[in-house]
Motif scaffolding. Structure first.
Motif, short mmCIF file in Angstrom:
data_model
loop_
_atom_site.label_atom_id
_atom_site.label_comp_id
_atom_site.label_asym_id
_atom_site.label_seq_id
_atom_site.Cartn_x
_atom_site.Cartn_y
_atom_site.Cartn_z
N ARG A 133 0.81 -1.22 0.00
CA ARG A 133 0.00 0.00 0.00
C ARG A 133 0.85 1.27 0.00
NH1 ARG A 133 -3.83 -0.32 4.74
NH2 ARG A 133 -1.80 -0.38 5.79
N GLU A 134 1.95 1.27 0.77
CA GLU A 134 2.78 2.46 0.89
C GLU A 134 3.39 2.88 -0.44
OE1 GLU A 134 6.85 3.77 3.35
OE2 GLU A 134 5.77 1.92 3.87
N TYR A 135 3.55 1.93 -1.36
CA TYR A 135 4.27 2.20 -2.60
C TYR A 135 3.35 2.30 -3.81
CZ TYR A 135 7.47 0.43 0.83
OH TYR A 135 8.14 0.24 2.01
N LEU A 136 2.08 2.09 -3.61
CA LEU A 136 1.10 2.21 -4.69
C LEU A 136 0.37 3.54 -4.57
CD1 LEU A 136 -0.40 -1.40 -4.66
CD2 LEU A 136 0.87 -0.36 -6.54
N ASN A 137 0.46 4.38 -5.58
CA ASN A 137 -0.25 5.65 -5.59
C ASN A 137 -0.77 5.91 -6.99
OD1 ASN A 137 2.01 6.64 -7.09
ND2 ASN A 137 3.06 7.16 -5.18
N GLU A 138 -1.27 7.12 -7.20
CA GLU A 138 -1.92 7.42 -8.49
C GLU A 138 -0.93 7.43 -9.65
OE1 GLU A 138 -0.58 11.10 -6.42
OE2 GLU A 138 -1.84 9.37 -5.88
N THR A 139 0.39 7.45 -9.36
CA THR A 139 1.37 7.46 -10.44
C THR A 139 1.62 6.06 -11.01
OG1 THR A 139 3.28 7.17 -8.97
CG2 THR A 139 2.51 9.44 -9.35
N VAL A 140 1.17 5.02 -10.31
CA VAL A 140 1.42 3.65 -10.77
C VAL A 140 0.43 3.27 -11.86
CG1 VAL A 140 1.52 1.22 -10.13
CG2 VAL A 140 2.38 2.96 -8.55
N THR A 141 0.95 2.95 -13.02
CA THR A 141 0.09 2.51 -14.14
C THR A 141 0.46 1.11 -14.62
OG1 THR A 141 1.57 3.60 -15.73
CG2 THR A 141 -0.33 4.87 -14.92
N GLU A 142 1.64 0.62 -14.23
CA GLU A 142 2.06 -0.71 -14.63
C GLU A 142 2.76 -1.41 -13.47
OE1 GLU A 142 4.27 -1.00 -18.27
OE2 GLU A 142 3.18 0.65 -19.21
N VAL A 143 2.54 -2.72 -13.37
CA VAL A 143 3.19 -3.56 -12.36
C VAL A 143 3.72 -4.80 -13.05
CG1 VAL A 143 2.89 -4.88 -10.24
CG2 VAL A 143 1.61 -2.75 -10.54
N TRP A 144 4.99 -5.15 -12.76
CA TRP A 144 5.59 -6.36 -13.32
C TRP A 144 5.86 -7.33 -12.18
CZ3 TRP A 144 7.80 -1.50 -14.54
CH2 TRP A 144 7.49 -1.02 -15.82
N ILE A 145 5.45 -8.57 -12.34
CA ILE A 145 5.66 -9.60 -11.31
C ILE A 145 6.42 -10.76 -11.92
CG2 ILE A 145 4.56 -11.22 -9.73
CD1 ILE A 145 2.16 -9.35 -9.61
N GLU A 146 7.53 -11.12 -11.30
CA GLU A 146 8.27 -12.31 -11.68
C GLU A 146 8.25 -13.26 -10.49
OE1 GLU A 146 12.19 -11.21 -12.84
OE2 GLU A 146 11.57 -10.32 -14.75
N ASP A 147 7.71 -14.44 -10.68
CA ASP A 147 7.63 -15.41 -9.59
C ASP A 147 7.64 -16.81 -10.19
OD1 ASP A 147 6.91 -17.06 -7.41
OD2 ASP A 147 5.93 -15.37 -6.44
N PRO A 148 8.71 -17.58 -9.96
CA PRO A 148 8.81 -18.91 -10.59
C PRO A 148 7.82 -19.92 -10.07
CG PRO A 148 10.62 -18.56 -9.05
CD PRO A 148 9.89 -17.25 -9.17
N TYR A 149 7.23 -19.67 -8.90
CA TYR A 149 6.34 -20.66 -8.30
C TYR A 149 4.93 -20.12 -8.10
CZ TYR A 149 10.77 -22.91 -7.43
OH TYR A 149 12.01 -23.48 -7.60
N ILE A 150 4.52 -19.19 -8.92
CA ILE A 150 3.21 -18.60 -8.76
C ILE A 150 2.10 -19.60 -9.09
CG2 ILE A 150 2.86 -17.71 -11.10
CD1 ILE A 150 1.94 -15.09 -9.77
#
Length: 245
Positions: A133-150
């Motif tokens: 939550r602390e790092y997500l604000n109105e400027t975030v438009t893209e998120v990249w997730i890398e997780d080998p065991y998702i």
């Protein structure tokens, strides 16, 4: 919560001198004689302790909370002398908080910011919302997730079932105006989440750091803040730019 390393204090902050001065002012003004004042003194004492340990991000949060509490005390104070003392105290804490904020902002600008959170075995209060939550604000438009065991859950699932689940998530997100793109890799090993506002979060266990709930009706089944965690470490960085996957 602990920081990963000790940082050398910037000379312009002079933290030790100012901490001693503010503590003396607290004693002279009689803070702690009513619940709100006691709360303010407790939070600010913690801020000073964190400050002395160079744990600046946590110290800043405590300073800000303590200042808000002092402002509430100020509103309820009628005596002019006490009001004057409180204003002076608030001003000094605000100066200290502002210096720390400038220092942390410069670290972010230089790409040197690093905060570490250690999640103990069976700890609670570490939902995705609490962490991100602390790092997500109105400027975030893209998120990249890398997780080998998702693909794995506590029961384990087949790849076809995983694909159906991700497709359902994709359709659900689309109805809220969010585009989900999924790519598979046979060589991925890193676990990290990157936001296009510069924040990068690495979790030792990846996204699967929660323990299996005891039942569908147990605390933590829906509210992840109440679900026990596996032991892991979360490293948080800030970079000027993030790369595309």
């Amino acid at each position: 919560m602990t920081t990963s390393r000790k940082r050398s204090r910037p000379a312009q902050l002079h933290p030790g001198l100012r901490r001693r001065r503010t503590l003396r002012i607290m004693a002279k003004s009689g803070l702690g004689q009513d619940p709100q004042s006691t709360a303010a003194a407790t939070v600010l004492k913690r801020a000073v302790e964190l400050d002395s340990e160079s744990r600046y991000p946590q110290a800043l949060v405590c300073y800000q909370e303590g200042i808000d509490l002092l402002l509430q005390v100020l509103k309820g104070t009628k005596d002019n002398t006490k009001r004057c003392n409180l204003r002076e105290k608030i001003s000094k804490y605000m100066d200290r908080a502002e210096n720390i904020k400038k220092y942390l902002d410069q670290e972010k600008e230089d790409g040197k910011y690093h905060k570490q959170i250690k999640i103990e075995e069976n700890a609670t209060g570490f939902s995705y919302e609490s962490l991100f939550r602390e790092y997500l604000n109105e400027t975030v438009t893209e998120v990249w997730i890398e997780d080998p065991y998702i693909r794995h859950t506590h029961q384990g699932i087949e790849q076809a079932q995983q694909s159906r689940g991700l497709q359902e998530i994709e359709e659900s997100l689309r109805s809220h105006g969010v585009l989900l793109e999924v790519q598979y890799s046979s060589s991925i090993h890193d676990r990290e989440i990157r936001f296009n506002n510069g924040w990068m979060i690495k979790i030792g266990r990846g996204l699967d750091y929660f323990k299996k709930p005891q039942s569908r009706f147990s605390l933590g089944y829906c509210d992840f803040d109440l679900r026990p965690c596996h032991e892991t470490t979360v490293d948080i960085f800030h970079k000027k730019h993030t790369k595309n996957i």
